[in-house]
Design a protein around this motif. Structure first.
Motif, PDB file in Angstrom:
ATOM      1  N   THR A  86       0.848  -1.189   0.000  1.00 26.79           N
ATOM      2  CA  THR A  86       0.000   0.000   0.000  1.00 26.79           C
ATOM      3  C   THR A  86       0.885   1.241   0.000  1.00 26.79           C
ATOM      4  O   THR A  86       1.713   1.418   0.891  1.00 26.79           O
ATOM      5  CB  THR A  86      -0.894   0.025   1.257  1.00 26.79           C
ATOM      6  N   SER A  87       0.690   2.077  -1.012  1.00 24.91           N
ATOM      7  CA  SER A  87       1.564   3.233  -1.152  1.00 24.91           C
ATOM      8  C   SER A  87       0.862   4.318  -1.965  1.00 24.91           C
ATOM      9  O   SER A  87       0.115   3.995  -2.898  1.00 24.91           O
ATOM     10  CB  SER A  87       2.829   2.782  -1.901  1.00 24.91           C
ATOM     11  N   PRO A  88       1.108   5.601  -1.615  1.00 21.87           N
ATOM     12  CA  PRO A  88       0.453   6.651  -2.409  1.00 21.87           C
ATOM     13  C   PRO A  88       0.915   6.659  -3.865  1.00 21.87           C
ATOM     14  O   PRO A  88       0.232   7.230  -4.718  1.00 21.87           O
ATOM     15  CB  PRO A  88       0.839   7.948  -1.703  1.00 21.87           C
ATOM     16  N   ILE A 130      -0.638  -0.500  -4.599  1.00 23.16           N
ATOM     17  CA  ILE A 130      -1.967   0.117  -4.697  1.00 23.16           C
ATOM     18  C   ILE A 130      -2.059   1.333  -3.783  1.00 23.16           C
ATOM     19  O   ILE A 130      -1.656   1.295  -2.621  1.00 23.16           O
ATOM     20  CB  ILE A 130      -3.080  -0.897  -4.324  1.00 23.16           C
ATOM     21  N   SER A 131      -2.633   2.410  -4.341  1.00 20.47           N
ATOM     22  CA  SER A 131      -2.942   3.624  -3.576  1.00 20.47           C
ATOM     23  C   SER A 131      -4.454   3.723  -3.463  1.00 20.47           C
ATOM     24  O   SER A 131      -5.170   3.308  -4.371  1.00 20.47           O
ATOM     25  CB  SER A 131      -2.410   4.841  -4.350  1.00 20.47           C
ATOM     26  N   ILE A 132      -4.961   4.258  -2.348  1.00 22.89           N
ATOM     27  CA  ILE A 132      -6.415   4.443  -2.286  1.00 22.89           C
ATOM     28  C   ILE A 132      -6.805   5.869  -2.653  1.00 22.89           C
ATOM     29  O   ILE A 132      -7.975   6.234  -2.582  1.00 22.89           O
ATOM     30  CB  ILE A 132      -7.023   4.045  -0.920  1.00 22.89           C
ATOM     31  N   GLY A 133      -5.872   6.692  -3.076  1.00 24.39           N
ATOM     32  CA  GLY A 133      -6.226   8.043  -3.512  1.00 24.39           C
ATOM     33  C   GLY A 133      -5.029   8.959  -3.436  1.00 24.39           C
ATOM     34  O   GLY A 133      -4.022   8.632  -2.798  1.00 24.39           O
ATOM     35  N   TYR A 135      -3.588  11.293  -1.796  1.00 24.79           N
ATOM     36  CA  TYR A 135      -3.311  11.989  -0.545  1.00 24.79           C
ATOM     37  C   TYR A 135      -2.418  11.048   0.252  1.00 24.79           C
ATOM     38  O   TYR A 135      -2.366   9.856  -0.033  1.00 24.79           O
ATOM     39  CB  TYR A 135      -4.603  12.301   0.236  1.00 24.79           C
ATOM     40  N   VAL A 136      -1.718  11.599   1.243  1.00 20.99           N
ATOM     41  CA  VAL A 136      -0.747  10.766   1.959  1.00 20.99           C
ATOM     42  C   VAL A 136      -1.252  10.465   3.372  1.00 20.99           C
ATOM     43  O   VAL A 136      -1.541  11.368   4.148  1.00 20.99           O
ATOM     44  CB  VAL A 136       0.630  11.450   2.010  1.00 20.99           C
ATOM     45  N   LEU A 137      -1.369   9.182   3.678  1.00 18.77           N
ATOM     46  CA  LEU A 137      -1.751   8.731   5.024  1.00 18.77           C
ATOM     47  C   LEU A 137      -0.487   8.501   5.834  1.00 18.77           C
ATOM     48  O   LEU A 137       0.604   8.410   5.277  1.00 18.77           O
ATOM     49  CB  LEU A 137      -2.525   7.408   4.912  1.00 18.77           C
ATOM     50  N   GLY A 139       0.257   5.815   7.280  1.00 13.55           N
ATOM     51  CA  GLY A 139       0.706   4.448   7.014  1.00 13.55           C
ATOM     52  C   GLY A 139      -0.301   3.758   6.123  1.00 13.55           C
ATOM     53  O   GLY A 139      -1.358   4.308   5.815  1.00 13.55           O
ATOM     54  N   GLY A 140       0.022   2.534   5.744  1.00 15.12           N
ATOM     55  CA  GLY A 140      -0.843   1.828   4.800  1.00 15.12           C
ATOM     56  C   GLY A 140      -1.988   1.057   5.450  1.00 15.12           C
ATOM     57  O   GLY A 140      -2.788   0.435   4.750  1.00 15.12           O
ATOM     58  N   ALA A 143      -5.468   2.130   4.432  1.00 12.20           N
ATOM     59  CA  ALA A 143      -5.646   1.764   3.020  1.00 12.20           C
ATOM     60  C   ALA A 143      -5.941   0.264   2.906  1.00 12.20           C
ATOM     61  O   ALA A 143      -6.824  -0.153   2.146  1.00 12.20           O
ATOM     62  CB  ALA A 143      -4.386   2.125   2.224  1.00 12.20           C
TER      63      ALA A 143
HETATM   64  N1  ADE Z   1       0.072   5.010   2.425  1.00 12.28           N
HETATM   65  C1  ADE Z   1       0.122   6.343   2.602  1.00 12.28           C
HETATM   66  N2  ADE Z   1      -0.765   6.970   1.817  1.00 12.28           N
HETATM   67  C2  ADE Z   1      -1.418   6.002   1.118  1.00 12.28           C
HETATM   68  C3  ADE Z   1      -2.442   6.022   0.140  1.00 12.28           C
HETATM   69  N3  ADE Z   1      -2.987   7.159  -0.292  1.00 12.28           N
HETATM   70  N4  ADE Z   1      -2.852   4.841  -0.364  1.00 12.28           N
HETATM   71  C4  ADE Z   1      -2.294   3.696   0.058  1.00 12.28           C
HETATM   72  N5  ADE Z   1      -1.325   3.622   0.969  1.00 12.28           N
HETATM   73  C5  ADE Z   1      -0.880   4.758   1.503  1.00 12.28           C
END
Ligand code: ADE
Length: 227
Positions: A86-88, A130-133, A135-137, A139-140, A143
Motif C-alpha cells: 500500500t503506497s500513495p 496500490i494507492s487508495i487516492g 493523498y498521503v496517510l 501508514g498503509g 488503506a
Molecule cells: N500510504 C500512505 N498513503 C497512502 C495512500 N494514499 N494509499 C495507500 N497507501 C498509503
C-alpha cells in the motif's frame, strides 16, 4: 478467500476488520483475514524494523530483512495471487480492481510505514502497488482496511442481498439512483411518485435515468464526458 496483512500497527487494523459485514463474512468462513506483526520477524533485541536511509534524507525506512522473513514465511505456507504494497504512488484502487481481487484465493498485503520501505522490497518481493487516492496517510493500514472492506463485501453471501452489491455505484460505471424509505412524506418532502406507483418496469427506467443524470452531473469522467 484469505488475506494476510503484514503491519507494524496491528491494533489499527483489528477494529475495522472485526465488525459488521467483515466480521460476519469471517464468521461464515467466506473470508479469513490474518494480521501479522512485522516486529515478530525482527532479529533485533528491541524488535526494531526500521533504520536511517542511506544518502541522508529525512525519516526512517522499513528494513528489508524483517519484511523478507515475514513474506518468505507466509509464502512457504501458500501461494499468493498478489503481494500488495500500500503506497500513495501505487495504481489507484477502484471498483474493477476490487472485483478482480475479490475473485482471488490468497492475498498478502504489506502496509507501508515510516518514510517508506527499502526499495528492494518493492523491486523483488511485491507484485502490485496500490494507492487508495491522491493523498498521503501516515501508514498503509487504513488503506489495507479500505481495500479489505471493498473486496470482501463482494464475495457471494457476504452481504445479505446479493443484488445490492451489483447495484452499487460504479459497478456499471454509473452512480446509484436515489433511494428512499418510509415515510413517503416527511416535513412536506415527498418521495418521487414513480417509486410508489408499483410499475416495476417504469421504476427501473426511472432509476436508470436518474443514475445517468447523477453521473453526468457529479462524475462526468465516468461517462468519458469530462473534456
Ligand atoms: N500510504 C500512505 N498513503 C497512502 C495512500 N494514499 N494509499 C495507500 N497507501 C498509503
Amino acid at each position: 478467500m484469505r488475506i494476510d496483512i503484514i503491519t507494524v500497527l496491528p491494533e489499527l487494523l483489528e477494529g475495522p476488520l472485526n465488525c459488521s459485514i467483515l466480521k460476519r463474512a469471517q464468521d461464515k468462513k467466506l473470508a479469513e483475514i490474518v494480521i501479522h506483526n512485522l516486529r515478530d520477524y525482527s532479529t533485533d533485541k528491541h524488535r526494531r524494523v526500521d533504520d536511517y536511509p542511506f544518502g541522508g534524507t529525512a525519516g526512517m525506512v522499513m528494513q528489508i530483512e524483517p519484511v523478507d522473513r515475514a513474506i518468505s514465511h507466509l509464502k512457504s505456507q501458500r501461494k499468493y495471487d498478489e503481494i500488495i504494497y500500500t503506497s500513495p504512488d501505487g495504481e489507484t484502487f477502484n471498483q474493477p480492481m476490487a472485483n478482480s481481487l475479490s475473485m482471488t484465493e490468497n492475498l498478502l498485503i504489506l502496509c507501508g510505514h515510516y518514510k517508506g520501505i527499502d526499495y528492494r522490497i518493492r523491486e523483488h518481493l511485491i507484485t502490485k502497488e496500490i494507492s487508495i487516492g491522491d493523498y498521503v496517510l501516515t501508514g498503509g493500514e487504513l488503506a489495507a482496511a479500505v481495500m479489505c472492506d471493498a473486496i470482501i463485501r463482494l464475495i457471494p453471501g457476504a452481504i445479505g442481498d446479493e443484488q445490492s452489491a451489483l447495484s452499487d455505484s460504479f459497478q456499471d460505471n454509473l452512480l446509484a439512483a436515489p433511494i428512499y424509505t418510509r415515510p413517503a412524506e416527511y416535513n412536506g418532502w415527498r418521495v418521487p411518485d414513480i417509486l410508489l406507483s408499483g410499475h416495476q418496469r417504469k421504476i427501473e427506467e426511472w432509476q436508470h435515468e436518474m443514475s445517468v443524470e447523477r453521473t453526468r452531473r457529479l462524475r462526468p469522467d465516468l461517462l468519458g464526458e469530462d473534456e
